[in-house]
Design an enzyme around this catalytic site. Sequence first.
Site, PDB file in Angstrom:
ATOM      1  N   ILE A  24       0.835  -1.207   0.000  1.00  0.00           N
ATOM      2  CA  ILE A  24       0.000   0.000   0.000  1.00  0.00           C
ATOM      3  C   ILE A  24       0.871   1.258   0.000  1.00  0.00           C
ATOM      4  O   ILE A  24       1.931   1.286   0.612  1.00  0.00           O
ATOM      5  CB  ILE A  24      -0.872   0.013   1.289  1.00  0.00           C
ATOM      6  CG1 ILE A  24      -1.711  -1.272   1.390  1.00  0.00           C
ATOM      7  CG2 ILE A  24      -1.765   1.243   1.377  1.00  0.00           C
ATOM      8  CD1 ILE A  24      -2.752  -1.443   0.338  1.00  0.00           C
ATOM      9  N   TRP A 152      10.276  -2.021   8.502  1.00  0.00           N
ATOM     10  CA  TRP A 152       9.750  -1.192   7.401  1.00  0.00           C
ATOM     11  C   TRP A 152      10.165   0.267   7.486  1.00  0.00           C
ATOM     12  O   TRP A 152       9.877   1.040   6.592  1.00  0.00           O
ATOM     13  CB  TRP A 152       8.218  -1.261   7.379  1.00  0.00           C
ATOM     14  CG  TRP A 152       7.542  -1.110   8.727  1.00  0.00           C
ATOM     15  CD1 TRP A 152       7.014  -2.130   9.473  1.00  0.00           C
ATOM     16  CD2 TRP A 152       7.337   0.082   9.497  1.00  0.00           C
ATOM     17  NE1 TRP A 152       6.497  -1.645  10.652  1.00  0.00           N
ATOM     18  CE2 TRP A 152       6.684  -0.283  10.684  1.00  0.00           C
ATOM     19  CE3 TRP A 152       7.644   1.429   9.289  1.00  0.00           C
ATOM     20  CZ2 TRP A 152       6.329   0.646  11.675  1.00  0.00           C
ATOM     21  CZ3 TRP A 152       7.308   2.353  10.266  1.00  0.00           C
ATOM     22  CH2 TRP A 152       6.662   1.959  11.446  1.00  0.00           C
ATOM     23  N   LYS A 176      15.189 -11.372   4.543  1.00  0.00           N
ATOM     24  CA  LYS A 176      13.732 -11.235   4.606  1.00  0.00           C
ATOM     25  C   LYS A 176      13.373  -9.775   4.859  1.00  0.00           C
ATOM     26  O   LYS A 176      13.517  -9.262   5.956  1.00  0.00           O
ATOM     27  CB  LYS A 176      13.127 -12.088   5.726  1.00  0.00           C
ATOM     28  CG  LYS A 176      11.611 -12.160   5.559  1.00  0.00           C
ATOM     29  CD  LYS A 176      10.866 -12.432   6.844  1.00  0.00           C
ATOM     30  CE  LYS A 176      10.276 -11.222   7.504  1.00  0.00           C
ATOM     31  NZ  LYS A 176       9.353 -10.396   6.733  1.00  0.00           N
ATOM     32  N   SER A 230      11.086  -4.935  16.377  1.00  0.00           N
ATOM     33  CA  SER A 230      10.529  -4.652  17.707  1.00  0.00           C
ATOM     34  C   SER A 230      11.126  -5.591  18.769  1.00  0.00           C
ATOM     35  O   SER A 230      11.603  -6.684  18.439  1.00  0.00           O
ATOM     36  CB  SER A 230       9.012  -4.845  17.669  1.00  0.00           C
ATOM     37  OG  SER A 230       8.717  -6.187  17.341  1.00  0.00           O
ATOM     38  N   GLU A 251      18.860  -5.358  16.776  1.00  0.00           N
ATOM     39  CA  GLU A 251      18.680  -3.900  16.862  1.00  0.00           C
ATOM     40  C   GLU A 251      17.206  -3.660  17.130  1.00  0.00           C
ATOM     41  O   GLU A 251      16.372  -3.900  16.256  1.00  0.00           O
ATOM     42  CB  GLU A 251      19.105  -3.218  15.552  1.00  0.00           C
ATOM     43  CG  GLU A 251      20.598  -3.181  15.326  1.00  0.00           C
ATOM     44  CD  GLU A 251      21.339  -2.459  16.422  1.00  0.00           C
ATOM     45  OE1 GLU A 251      20.732  -1.619  17.114  1.00  0.00           O
ATOM     46  OE2 GLU A 251      22.521  -2.749  16.609  1.00  0.00           O
ATOM     47  N   CYS A 285      13.777   4.157  15.517  1.00  0.00           N
ATOM     48  CA  CYS A 285      14.224   3.578  16.788  1.00  0.00           C
ATOM     49  C   CYS A 285      15.032   4.614  17.555  1.00  0.00           C
ATOM     50  O   CYS A 285      15.089   4.588  18.772  1.00  0.00           O
ATOM     51  CB  CYS A 285      15.060   2.336  16.523  1.00  0.00           C
ATOM     52  SG  CYS A 285      16.327   2.638  15.296  1.00  0.00           S
ATOM     53  N   GLU A 384       8.069   3.010  23.703  1.00  0.00           N
ATOM     54  CA  GLU A 384       8.383   3.530  22.375  1.00  0.00           C
ATOM     55  C   GLU A 384       7.062   3.781  21.641  1.00  0.00           C
ATOM     56  O   GLU A 384       6.257   2.862  21.494  1.00  0.00           O
ATOM     57  CB  GLU A 384       9.220   2.497  21.623  1.00  0.00           C
ATOM     58  CG  GLU A 384       9.660   2.969  20.263  1.00  0.00           C
ATOM     59  CD  GLU A 384      10.513   1.929  19.548  1.00  0.00           C
ATOM     60  OE1 GLU A 384      10.095   0.770  19.459  1.00  0.00           O
ATOM     61  OE2 GLU A 384      11.611   2.304  19.087  1.00  0.00           O
TER      62      GLU A 384
END
Length: 480
Positions: A24, A152, A176, A230, A251, A285, A384
Amino acid sequence: MSKVLNGVYIDGSWRAGNAVLDVINPATEEMLAQVSVGDALAVTQAVDAASAAFSDWSKSTGRDRAALLRKIAQGVNEQREPLMHLQSRNNGKPLFEAAIDVDDVIATFEYYAGVAEAMDAGQDCPVDLPSADFSARLRREPCGVVGLIVPWNFPMVTTAWKLAPALVAGCCVVLKPSEVTPLAELQLARVMAEAGLPAGVFNLVCGTGLAVGAPLAADPRVAKISFTGSNAVGVQVMQRAAETIKGVSLELGGKSSLLVLADADLDLAVELACGGGFFNAGQMCSATSRVLVADSLADEFLQRLQKRVEGIRVADPFADEVEMGALINRVQYQRVLGHIQRGVEDGARLLCGGERPADLAKGFFIRPTVFTDVPLDSALWNEEIFGPVLCVRRFATEDEAIALANHSDFGLVASVVSRDNETAERVANALQAGLVWINAPQVIFPQAAWGGYKQSSIGRELGPWGLAAFQEIKHVIRSN
Ligand code: NAD
């Protein structure tokens, strides 16, 4: 609508997968592409190909690997404009931000090409021993087939930070990408293929975390997983990797601070607060989502910050003078609005923002948001948010500011604003963070490490540390 893109690249050829995912455009909510994605079987085949290619690739010289990395950097450079557009369309970020991403990818491949060129001379270096009866040499060898799993928010960038050092180390790779933003990685894979990388050295399997990421983390032939994402998923990856004692580099999240000390240049502090909070629509992050301001400056700072934030142009990534784009998707949009709502309920004071811009009917846009008087025990202060939300608190002393900044489960980055170098350096030394900027925006160089303290990371990316993450150390000791 264009045809369905093949999202699986194994052993040098593109394949269809067994499911189709819609991609999208978050600024328009329209479908951008459809990608045919893989599953556990594709992962097995990709690991087969990577394992078969490992014998030759691991024996190639640093010079050979460097030549390929330079070609990849050149290929990305030649496609700079289309890659920027792809990045903006798939991610919702303004073009000027996408340009920074693409340039970072080029810089990373070039940096690691230089590292590869210097590598051959350093291999088999003698090791001083306290005995004339023995001699020893040190070898750095690739750890094997590696799995790279990325999120992403900076597609292609997080990938390059893993891919370039993994290839330089001599590892074969299964990548991936995020199922939300596979398009830039698909294009990068085409560049890699054109650069002439031997078949099987680089493989890519698009797909969901459960269908592709989980089997990749579990495959016993994979020596190492390098994961960015995450904390919740990081835990799952680590648990799966533990079953076969795989190495992991993680990370993860952050809750970082920007400290505006009593002698700070206020205009600079406001700009750095906006950059640290609203770049990439705050989906970083490294977002400095906690802003700590010296009492003596706080009123003036907040006035200037509010004026600046209310003037930020939120718009389609391709609009004129856009400063902030869209959030990545509906889930993230609703999650961030939920955090804002809960912040208000928890007693924080909403200074500005907090809702979608009135002039944008479609797309996952939220106005840049600033809270003050945020309770120390609130979710807003501690979790976060991963959206354009700043929390401002005042402090009375330097020690209090450092304690507030360090009081977190995370420790990724921090920023310090002060006119006095000695003060700023002292505060930087006291902060529990892997990277501290002083009077500087969040510039990143491939020469300096990326990663943090506490629950933000395991290991470091970039620099020699990023390469070491994909290497085994071997000593050979011989009787003289
Ligand atoms: P995420 O953890 O949901 O997904 C990251 C990747 O893991 C995706 O490719 C996803 O498909 C995959 N995945 C999901 N479930 C999996 C499983 N069970 N096994 C294996 N792989 C699985 O993260 P996200 O929402 O894509 O990205 C946002 C998060 O990433 C934020 O928490 C952010 O702080 C973090 N992040 C950290 C850094 C850093 O350098 N520290 C950089 C960017 C993003």
